[in-house]
Scaffold this motif. Structure first.
Motif, PDB file in Angstrom:
ATOM      1  N   LEU A 126       0.821  -1.210   0.000  1.00 24.31           N
ATOM      2  CA  LEU A 126       0.000   0.000   0.000  1.00 24.31           C
ATOM      3  C   LEU A 126       0.855   1.260   0.000  1.00 24.31           C
ATOM      4  CD1 LEU A 126      -2.796  -1.037   2.539  1.00 24.31           C
ATOM      5  CD2 LEU A 126      -2.894  -1.048   0.037  1.00 24.31           C
ATOM      6  N   SER A 127       1.985   1.208   0.681  1.00 25.99           N
ATOM      7  CA  SER A 127       2.867   2.377   0.790  1.00 25.99           C
ATOM      8  C   SER A 127       3.985   2.287  -0.241  1.00 25.99           C
ATOM      9  CB  SER A 127       3.447   2.462   2.202  1.00 25.99           C
ATOM     10  OG  SER A 127       4.123   1.254   2.536  1.00 25.99           O
ATOM     11  N   SER A 128       3.613   2.255  -1.515  1.00 27.45           N
ATOM     12  CA  SER A 128       4.602   2.057  -2.573  1.00 27.45           C
ATOM     13  C   SER A 128       5.552   3.241  -2.708  1.00 27.45           C
ATOM     14  CB  SER A 128       3.899   1.806  -3.904  1.00 27.45           C
ATOM     15  OG  SER A 128       3.009   2.860  -4.210  1.00 27.45           O
ATOM     16  N   MET A 129       5.077   4.462  -2.440  1.00 29.01           N
ATOM     17  CA  MET A 129       5.934   5.631  -2.591  1.00 29.01           C
ATOM     18  C   MET A 129       7.103   5.583  -1.622  1.00 29.01           C
ATOM     19  SD  MET A 129       5.511   7.766  -4.991  1.00 29.01           S
ATOM     20  CE  MET A 129       6.343   9.193  -4.321  1.00 29.01           C
ATOM     21  N   GLN A 130       6.888   5.065  -0.447  1.00 27.84           N
ATOM     22  CA  GLN A 130       7.969   4.947   0.527  1.00 27.84           C
ATOM     23  C   GLN A 130       9.084   4.061  -0.005  1.00 27.84           C
ATOM     24  OE1 GLN A 130       6.671   3.566   4.350  1.00 27.84           O
ATOM     25  NE2 GLN A 130       8.716   3.599   5.252  1.00 27.84           N
ATOM     26  N   LEU A 131       8.725   3.025  -0.767  1.00 22.26           N
ATOM     27  CA  LEU A 131       9.719   2.131  -1.344  1.00 22.26           C
ATOM     28  C   LEU A 131      10.374   2.759  -2.581  1.00 22.26           C
ATOM     29  CD1 LEU A 131       7.894  -1.319  -1.088  1.00 22.26           C
ATOM     30  CD2 LEU A 131       9.667  -0.399   0.423  1.00 22.26           C
ATOM     31  N   LEU A 132       9.567   3.389  -3.433  1.00 19.81           N
ATOM     32  CA  LEU A 132      10.085   3.934  -4.679  1.00 19.81           C
ATOM     33  C   LEU A 132      11.008   5.120  -4.461  1.00 19.81           C
ATOM     34  CD1 LEU A 132       6.837   3.701  -6.848  1.00 19.81           C
ATOM     35  CD2 LEU A 132       8.879   2.260  -7.037  1.00 19.81           C
ATOM     36  N   THR A 133      10.843   5.824  -3.357  1.00 25.26           N
ATOM     37  CA  THR A 133      11.724   6.959  -3.046  1.00 25.26           C
ATOM     38  C   THR A 133      12.976   6.521  -2.300  1.00 25.26           C
ATOM     39  OG1 THR A 133      10.438   7.389  -1.035  1.00 25.26           O
ATOM     40  CG2 THR A 133       9.854   8.648  -3.008  1.00 25.26           C
ATOM     41  N   SER A 134      13.105   5.235  -2.049  1.00 32.41           N
ATOM     42  CA  SER A 134      14.287   4.716  -1.378  1.00 32.41           C
ATOM     43  C   SER A 134      15.520   4.857  -2.269  1.00 32.41           C
ATOM     44  CB  SER A 134      14.069   3.241  -1.023  1.00 32.41           C
ATOM     45  OG  SER A 134      15.296   2.613  -0.696  1.00 32.41           O
TER      46      SER A 134
END
Length: 244
Positions: A126-134
């Protein structure tokens, strides 16, 4: 690297196959430094994933070393639609790599298509942005650039989610897949503007779900004197029955 088989890859008819060939050829004329290409759309079900997969297969047949990154972490459809069959019991993907649960080589799979590899999305999050901004995403792209000739990235729809815009920051160019007679033209401009602001070059749009029978020039593909025998023998078969 691990291995996976793509057990279901729907065949294209002659016109669609030629369109994919033309798309792949045109990519070679988009300028130097074009190694990573983002595929996105305005909405769901406009055909971006199918076009990305067929582009991967065609570029691989041209002798290019290609990797497809499934970056649709919220609602990927590739594993289900193309029926990936993994050689490992517990497969990992992009989500696990970005979360630091596995190294990149564990999430990278050699496919049964020569020259083609895939990084599947892995588990839905659900929190894909947190992963993609890694920072791990940028590190992954740098590593892939040293391993492959072409990197294709299948992203979520750009109008619905901001994921595609974040992914574009690490891509050299973007293709926008637009379903024919669907949605608003203003949304295309919105996607173009959002992606351009990241520094990623918008290469153009690919129109999908086109009804060729509605166009006068359909005879070029189907009844041209020069190509008709090839088309009918490969698509309709010797007895006139449509082949799969």
């Amino acid at each position: 690297m691990n291995e996976l088989r793509i057990t279901r890859f729907p065949a294209l008819d002659y016109a669609c196959n030629e369109a994919i060939n033309t798309l792949c050829t045109n990519l070679f004329y988009c300028g130097e430094g074009l190694q990573s290409i983002l595929f996105t759309s305005r909405y769901e079900q406009e055909g971006k994933s199918s076009i990305a997969m067929n582009t991967m297969r065609t570029l691989a047949s041209f002798g290019k070393r290609v990797v497809l990154v499934d970056a649709d972490l919220r609602r990927s459809s590739l594993v289900r639609r193309y029926r990936f069959q993994y050689a490992v019991e517990k497969p990992y993907g992009l989500a696990q790599y970005l979360a630091g649960l596995c190294p990149l080589e564990t999430a990278l799979y050699i496919t049964d298509i020569p020259n083609a590899c895939i990084i599947p999305a892995g588990r839905e999050v659900l929190s894909s942005m947190q992963l993609l901004t890694s920072p791990r995403y940028g590190q992954m792209m740098d590593t892939l650039r040293s391993m492959f000739d072409v990197i294709l990235v299948d992203s979520p729809p750009a109008v619905l989610l901001v994921d595609a815009v974040e992914i574009a920051r690490h891509s050299d160019g973007a293709l926008i897949v637009v379903a024919c007679n669907k949605g608003r033209k203003q949304d295309i401009a919105e996607v173009v503007g959002s992606i351009t602001q990241t520094g990623c070059k918008v290469l153009g749009a690919v129109m999908d779900n086109v009804n060729f029978s509605a166009f006068r020039n359909r005879k070029y593909y189907y009844r041209s004197g020069r190509y008709s025998s090839y088309y009918h023998s490969n698509y309709y078969g010797e007895n006139g029955g449509k082949t799969k």
